[in-house]
Motif scaffolding. Structure first.
Motif, PDB file in Angstrom:
ATOM      1  N   GLN A 166       0.836  -1.207   0.000  1.00  0.00           N
ATOM      2  CA  GLN A 166       0.000   0.000   0.000  1.00  0.00           C
ATOM      3  C   GLN A 166       0.872   1.259   0.000  1.00  0.00           C
ATOM      4  N   LYS A 167       1.857   1.263   0.889  1.00  0.00           N
ATOM      5  CA  LYS A 167       2.699   2.450   1.055  1.00  0.00           C
ATOM      6  C   LYS A 167       3.539   2.759  -0.171  1.00  0.00           C
ATOM      7  N   VAL A 168       3.950   1.746  -0.924  1.00  0.00           N
ATOM      8  CA  VAL A 168       4.763   1.999  -2.117  1.00  0.00           C
ATOM      9  C   VAL A 168       3.926   2.173  -3.379  1.00  0.00           C
ATOM     10  N   GLY A 169       2.599   2.090  -3.257  1.00  0.00           N
ATOM     11  CA  GLY A 169       1.731   2.350  -4.406  1.00  0.00           C
ATOM     12  C   GLY A 169       1.410   1.152  -5.271  1.00  0.00           C
ATOM     13  N   ARG A 178       1.966 -23.806 -12.122  1.00  0.00           N
ATOM     14  CA  ARG A 178       1.318 -24.716 -13.068  1.00  0.00           C
ATOM     15  C   ARG A 178       0.329 -25.518 -12.249  1.00  0.00           C
ATOM     16  N   MET A 179      -0.899 -25.603 -12.712  1.00  0.00           N
ATOM     17  CA  MET A 179      -1.975 -26.162 -11.905  1.00  0.00           C
ATOM     18  C   MET A 179      -2.505 -27.477 -12.477  1.00  0.00           C
ATOM     19  N   SER A 180      -3.226 -28.197 -11.627  1.00  0.00           N
ATOM     20  CA  SER A 180      -4.034 -29.326 -12.087  1.00  0.00           C
ATOM     21  C   SER A 180      -5.466 -28.809 -12.203  1.00  0.00           C
ATOM     22  N   GLY A 181      -6.315 -29.556 -12.876  1.00  0.00           N
ATOM     23  CA  GLY A 181      -7.715 -29.146 -12.975  1.00  0.00           C
ATOM     24  C   GLY A 181      -7.994 -28.310 -14.208  1.00  0.00           C
ATOM     25  N   ASP A 182      -9.023 -27.468 -14.122  1.00  0.00           N
ATOM     26  CA  ASP A 182      -9.506 -26.695 -15.270  1.00  0.00           C
ATOM     27  C   ASP A 182      -8.580 -25.553 -15.679  1.00  0.00           C
ATOM     28  N   VAL A 183      -7.796 -25.049 -14.746  1.00  0.00           N
ATOM     29  CA  VAL A 183      -6.890 -23.937 -15.018  1.00  0.00           C
ATOM     30  C   VAL A 183      -5.486 -24.507 -15.228  1.00  0.00           C
ATOM     31  N   ASP A 184      -4.800 -24.032 -16.251  1.00  0.00           N
ATOM     32  CA  ASP A 184      -3.445 -24.530 -16.523  1.00  0.00           C
ATOM     33  C   ASP A 184      -2.391 -23.815 -15.681  1.00  0.00           C
ATOM     34  N   TYR A 185      -2.531 -22.486 -15.536  1.00  0.00           N
ATOM     35  CA  TYR A 185      -1.554 -21.696 -14.785  1.00  0.00           C
ATOM     36  C   TYR A 185      -2.290 -20.667 -13.940  1.00  0.00           C
ATOM     37  N   LEU A 186      -1.712 -20.362 -12.783  1.00  0.00           N
ATOM     38  CA  LEU A 186      -2.265 -19.348 -11.898  1.00  0.00           C
ATOM     39  C   LEU A 186      -1.150 -18.375 -11.549  1.00  0.00           C
ATOM     40  N   LEU A 187      -1.436 -17.091 -11.699  1.00  0.00           N
ATOM     41  CA  LEU A 187      -0.463 -16.046 -11.405  1.00  0.00           C
ATOM     42  C   LEU A 187      -1.007 -15.157 -10.303  1.00  0.00           C
ATOM     43  N   LYS A 188      -0.145 -14.767  -9.392  1.00  0.00           N
ATOM     44  CA  LYS A 188      -0.480 -13.742  -8.410  1.00  0.00           C
ATOM     45  C   LYS A 188       0.252 -12.486  -8.860  1.00  0.00           C
ATOM     46  N   VAL A 189      -0.525 -11.448  -9.139  1.00  0.00           N
ATOM     47  CA  VAL A 189      -0.003 -10.230  -9.736  1.00  0.00           C
ATOM     48  C   VAL A 189      -0.292  -9.052  -8.814  1.00  0.00           C
ATOM     49  N   VAL A 190       0.655  -8.131  -8.694  1.00  0.00           N
ATOM     50  CA  VAL A 190       0.393  -6.869  -7.991  1.00  0.00           C
ATOM     51  C   VAL A 190       0.603  -5.725  -8.974  1.00  0.00           C
ATOM     52  N   THR A 191      -0.191  -4.680  -8.780  1.00  0.00           N
ATOM     53  CA  THR A 191      -0.096  -3.536  -9.676  1.00  0.00           C
ATOM     54  C   THR A 191      -0.645  -2.288  -8.989  1.00  0.00           C
ATOM     55  N   THR A 192      -0.599  -1.198  -9.723  1.00  0.00           N
ATOM     56  CA  THR A 192      -0.968   0.109  -9.179  1.00  0.00           C
ATOM     57  C   THR A 192      -2.468   0.329  -9.132  1.00  0.00           C
ATOM     58  N   ASP A 193      -3.159  -0.083 -10.190  1.00  0.00           N
ATOM     59  CA  ASP A 193      -4.588   0.188 -10.326  1.00  0.00           C
ATOM     60  C   ASP A 193      -5.132  -0.613 -11.505  1.00  0.00           C
ATOM     61  N   ILE A 194      -6.384  -0.374 -11.885  1.00  0.00           N
ATOM     62  CA  ILE A 194      -7.000  -1.109 -12.994  1.00  0.00           C
ATOM     63  C   ILE A 194      -6.229  -0.861 -14.299  1.00  0.00           C
ATOM     64  N   ALA A 195      -5.835   0.370 -14.525  1.00  0.00           N
ATOM     65  CA  ALA A 195      -5.070   0.685 -15.743  1.00  0.00           C
ATOM     66  C   ALA A 195      -3.730  -0.052 -15.735  1.00  0.00           C
ATOM     67  N   GLY A 196      -3.112  -0.161 -14.572  1.00  0.00           N
ATOM     68  CA  GLY A 196      -1.862  -0.909 -14.454  1.00  0.00           C
ATOM     69  C   GLY A 196      -2.084  -2.373 -14.773  1.00  0.00           C
ATOM     70  N   TYR A 197      -3.209  -2.921 -14.329  1.00  0.00           N
ATOM     71  CA  TYR A 197      -3.505  -4.314 -14.649  1.00  0.00           C
ATOM     72  C   TYR A 197      -3.744  -4.477 -16.150  1.00  0.00           C
TER      73      TYR A 197
END
Length: 161
Positions: free
Chosen positions: A60-63, A100-119
């Motif tokens: 939060q503090k670093v934006g 890399r996942m098992s099941g219906d999803v092949d890969y899962l990513l945890k992403v951090v960003t600044t805002d919706i535009a950053g995403y």
């Protein structure tokens, strides 16, 4: 099977809580004198139990307040495709975790960003990385628990469970 005893686990737990502990502070916490404690820490590093020591920065503090879990599906499953995709994803600084996942999803990513535009900027880089059949994004509304500390109390110390 691991070869950790109760002192090793105590050292690891203490360092997970505070990696800045001096050897004297650590030895006092775990009930060993400084030299044996230091030797154990060195062994734990050499054997790969301790991979690195880091500082956890307040997002939060670093934006960087936005966390997004990104599910990726693909029809491609050959090694060449995976190498190209993995190299591209690993190079994206927004990605904190890549699984890399098992099941219906092949890969899962945890992403951090600044805002919706950053995403959105991240998303456009991701879809250029490789041919994907689906990308689904789930925005975290609230982080309820976050820890990097492993639950060392769940492993036995040479004592049958």
């Amino acid at each position: 099977m691991n070869s950790l005893d109760k002192f090793d686990c105590a050292i690891l737990a203490a360092l997970q809580a505070d990696a800045t502990l001096s050897i004297s502070g650590l030895s006092e916490k775990v009930g060993l004198s400084s030299t044996p404690c230091w030797k154990r820490v060195k062994r734990l590093e050499e054997e790969g139990y301790i991979e690195s020591r880091v500082t956890i920065v307040n997002r939060q503090k670093v934006g960087l307040p936005v966390t997004v879990f990104v599910s990726v599906r693909t029809a491609e499953h050959d090694e060449k495709w995976l190498d190209r995709f993995a190299s591209a994803v690993v190079a994206l600084p927004e990605v904190l975790e890549f699984h890399r996942m098992s099941g219906d999803v092949d890969y899962l990513l945890k992403v951090v960003t600044t805002d919706i535009a950053g995403y959105d900027r991240f998303y456009k880089k991701l879809i250029k990385a490789a041919r994907l059949t689906g990308v689904s994004s789930a925005f975290s509304m609230e982080q309820i628990k976050s820890t990097s500390a492993l639950p060392l109390e769940l492993i036995s110390h040479g004592v049958p469970a």
